[in-house]
Design an enzyme around this catalytic site. Sequence first.
Site, PDB file in Angstrom:
ATOM      1  N   ASN A   1       0.864  -1.179   0.000  1.00  0.00           N
ATOM      2  CA  ASN A   1       0.000   0.000   0.000  1.00  0.00           C
ATOM      3  C   ASN A   1       0.904   1.234   0.000  1.00  0.00           C
ATOM      4  O   ASN A   1       1.468   1.599   1.024  1.00  0.00           O
ATOM      5  CB  ASN A   1      -0.894  -0.023   1.256  1.00  0.00           C
ATOM      6  CG  ASN A   1      -1.713   1.243   1.397  1.00  0.00           C
ATOM      7  OD1 ASN A   1      -1.850   2.010   0.454  1.00  0.00           O
ATOM      8  ND2 ASN A   1      -2.256   1.456   2.588  1.00  0.00           N
TER       9      ASN A   1
ATOM     10  N   LYS B   1       0.102   4.263  -0.307  1.00  0.00           N
ATOM     11  CA  LYS B   1      -0.553   5.469   0.230  1.00  0.00           C
ATOM     12  C   LYS B   1      -0.337   6.633  -0.753  1.00  0.00           C
ATOM     13  O   LYS B   1      -0.355   6.401  -1.952  1.00  0.00           O
ATOM     14  CB  LYS B   1      -0.050   5.775   1.639  1.00  0.00           C
ATOM     15  CG  LYS B   1      -0.084   4.520   2.518  1.00  0.00           C
ATOM     16  CD  LYS B   1       0.113   4.788   3.963  1.00  0.00           C
ATOM     17  CE  LYS B   1       0.070   3.452   4.704  1.00  0.00           C
ATOM     18  NZ  LYS B   1      -0.028   3.613   6.136  1.00  0.00           N
TER      19      LYS B   1
ATOM     20  N   HIS C   1      -9.617   1.590   4.977  1.00  0.00           N
ATOM     21  CA  HIS C   1      -8.327   1.781   5.648  1.00  0.00           C
ATOM     22  C   HIS C   1      -8.509   2.806   6.772  1.00  0.00           C
ATOM     23  O   HIS C   1      -9.261   3.771   6.626  1.00  0.00           O
ATOM     24  CB  HIS C   1      -7.275   2.273   4.642  1.00  0.00           C
ATOM     25  CG  HIS C   1      -5.890   2.230   5.206  1.00  0.00           C
ATOM     26  ND1 HIS C   1      -5.432   3.189   6.084  1.00  0.00           N
ATOM     27  CD2 HIS C   1      -4.889   1.337   5.055  1.00  0.00           C
ATOM     28  CE1 HIS C   1      -4.191   2.876   6.432  1.00  0.00           C
ATOM     29  NE2 HIS C   1      -3.839   1.756   5.828  1.00  0.00           N
TER      30      HIS C   1
ATOM     31  N   GLU D   1      -6.768   5.193   7.706  1.00  0.00           N
ATOM     32  CA  GLU D   1      -6.472   6.576   7.320  1.00  0.00           C
ATOM     33  C   GLU D   1      -7.668   7.208   6.609  1.00  0.00           C
ATOM     34  O   GLU D   1      -7.892   8.419   6.695  1.00  0.00           O
ATOM     35  CB  GLU D   1      -5.206   6.617   6.448  1.00  0.00           C
ATOM     36  CG  GLU D   1      -3.965   6.396   7.313  1.00  0.00           C
ATOM     37  CD  GLU D   1      -2.787   5.790   6.594  1.00  0.00           C
ATOM     38  OE1 GLU D   1      -2.773   5.751   5.354  1.00  0.00           O
ATOM     39  OE2 GLU D   1      -1.852   5.319   7.290  1.00  0.00           O
TER      40      GLU D   1
ATOM     41  N   GLU E   1      -5.477  -4.521  11.029  1.00  0.00           N
ATOM     42  CA  GLU E   1      -4.455  -3.489  11.186  1.00  0.00           C
ATOM     43  C   GLU E   1      -4.750  -2.665  12.440  1.00  0.00           C
ATOM     44  O   GLU E   1      -5.553  -1.722  12.382  1.00  0.00           O
ATOM     45  CB  GLU E   1      -4.469  -2.549   9.981  1.00  0.00           C
ATOM     46  CG  GLU E   1      -4.149  -3.206   8.668  1.00  0.00           C
ATOM     47  CD  GLU E   1      -3.588  -2.185   7.682  1.00  0.00           C
ATOM     48  OE1 GLU E   1      -2.438  -2.344   7.278  1.00  0.00           O
ATOM     49  OE2 GLU E   1      -4.295  -1.223   7.359  1.00  0.00           O
TER      50      GLU E   1
ATOM     51  N   GLY F   1       2.271   2.729  10.699  1.00  0.00           N
ATOM     52  CA  GLY F   1       3.226   3.813  10.445  1.00  0.00           C
ATOM     53  C   GLY F   1       3.970   4.293  11.673  1.00  0.00           C
ATOM     54  O   GLY F   1       4.573   5.371  11.661  1.00  0.00           O
TER      55      GLY F   1
ATOM     56  N   SER G   1       3.244  -1.549  10.551  1.00  0.00           N
ATOM     57  CA  SER G   1       4.695  -1.503  10.786  1.00  0.00           C
ATOM     58  C   SER G   1       5.428  -2.812  10.478  1.00  0.00           C
ATOM     59  O   SER G   1       6.395  -3.165  11.161  1.00  0.00           O
ATOM     60  CB  SER G   1       4.991  -1.052  12.222  1.00  0.00           C
ATOM     61  OG  SER G   1       4.560   0.291  12.402  1.00  0.00           O
TER      62      SER G   1
HETATM   63  P1  PGA Z   1       2.607   0.651   7.674  1.00  0.00           P
HETATM   64  O1  PGA Z   1       1.163   0.794   7.015  1.00  0.00           O
HETATM   65  O2  PGA Z   1       3.209  -0.634   7.149  1.00  0.00           O
HETATM   66  O3  PGA Z   1       3.365   1.875   7.218  1.00  0.00           O
HETATM   67  O4  PGA Z   1       2.410   0.610   9.139  1.00  0.00           O
HETATM   68  C1  PGA Z   1       0.325  -0.301   6.860  1.00  0.00           C
HETATM   69  C2  PGA Z   1      -0.951   0.158   6.236  1.00  0.00           C
HETATM   70  O5  PGA Z   1      -1.371   1.270   6.504  1.00  0.00           O
HETATM   71  O6  PGA Z   1      -1.578  -0.551   5.446  1.00  0.00           O
END
Ligand code: PGA
Length: 224
Positions: A8, A10, A82, A84, A150, A156, A186
């Site tokens: 992903n 982003k 997601h 976010e 998640e 992140g 992460s």
């Molecule tokens: P990350 O993000 O690996 O940067 O923690 C995972 C995600 O948001 O799908």
Amino acid sequence: MKPLIVANWKMNPSSLAEARKLFNEIRKTNAVICPPFVYISAFKYIQLGAQDCCWKEEGAYTGAISPQMLKGLGVKYVIIGHSERRIHFKETDGMINKKLKAALNSVLIPILCIGEKKDENPETVISRQLKEDLDGIAEKDLKKIIVAYEPVWAIGTGDFCEKDEAKKARNFIRKKIGNKVLYGGSVNSKIAKDYIDVGYDGLLVGGASLNAEEFIKIVKNAQT
Ligand code: PGA
């Protein structure tokens, strides 16, 4: 079956030239790659994904992209719900439910993201999100959805979910639905395999998917 690894990106990278470079470096992994919408048409790839979609096929929805449009560009998977999007774009479980239905209607494979915030109880949030997000989806379609667990606090932050906790969540989800479940939050190459060992069917990788060398290691470690 080999674990499914999803990249992903982003809202990265900031130029098409960089996106092409990264894409060419990691495509050999066969991982699902989810670039920002505007780069999708630059890539021909069997494992292409998108990061979101609208719940309508067309119409007056300024700024939105429909599942039909994605399908037309050769997209196979779409991330929905997601955290976010839930946080920054105020997506509700009701919207996510409509998006899932629209994606399934357009024969896209949805990757539904669920997970708790720091002070929330994982099982309470998982139960509520699964119930509301999957409401009214027919059994034959339900099976096609991939779930990504998640924990929001792990996304992140470098603060990944410990193996035992992740296993507990995996088992809890398994009792609710028999779908494939990915872990995300992460993930790096050192811990990638741990999640597969405790029963996850794959990984959703954000930050580390922007570093080709590290991402290739994640795929390799998770799949061996
Ligand atoms: P990350 O993000 O690996 O940067 O923690 C995972 C995600 O948001 O799908």
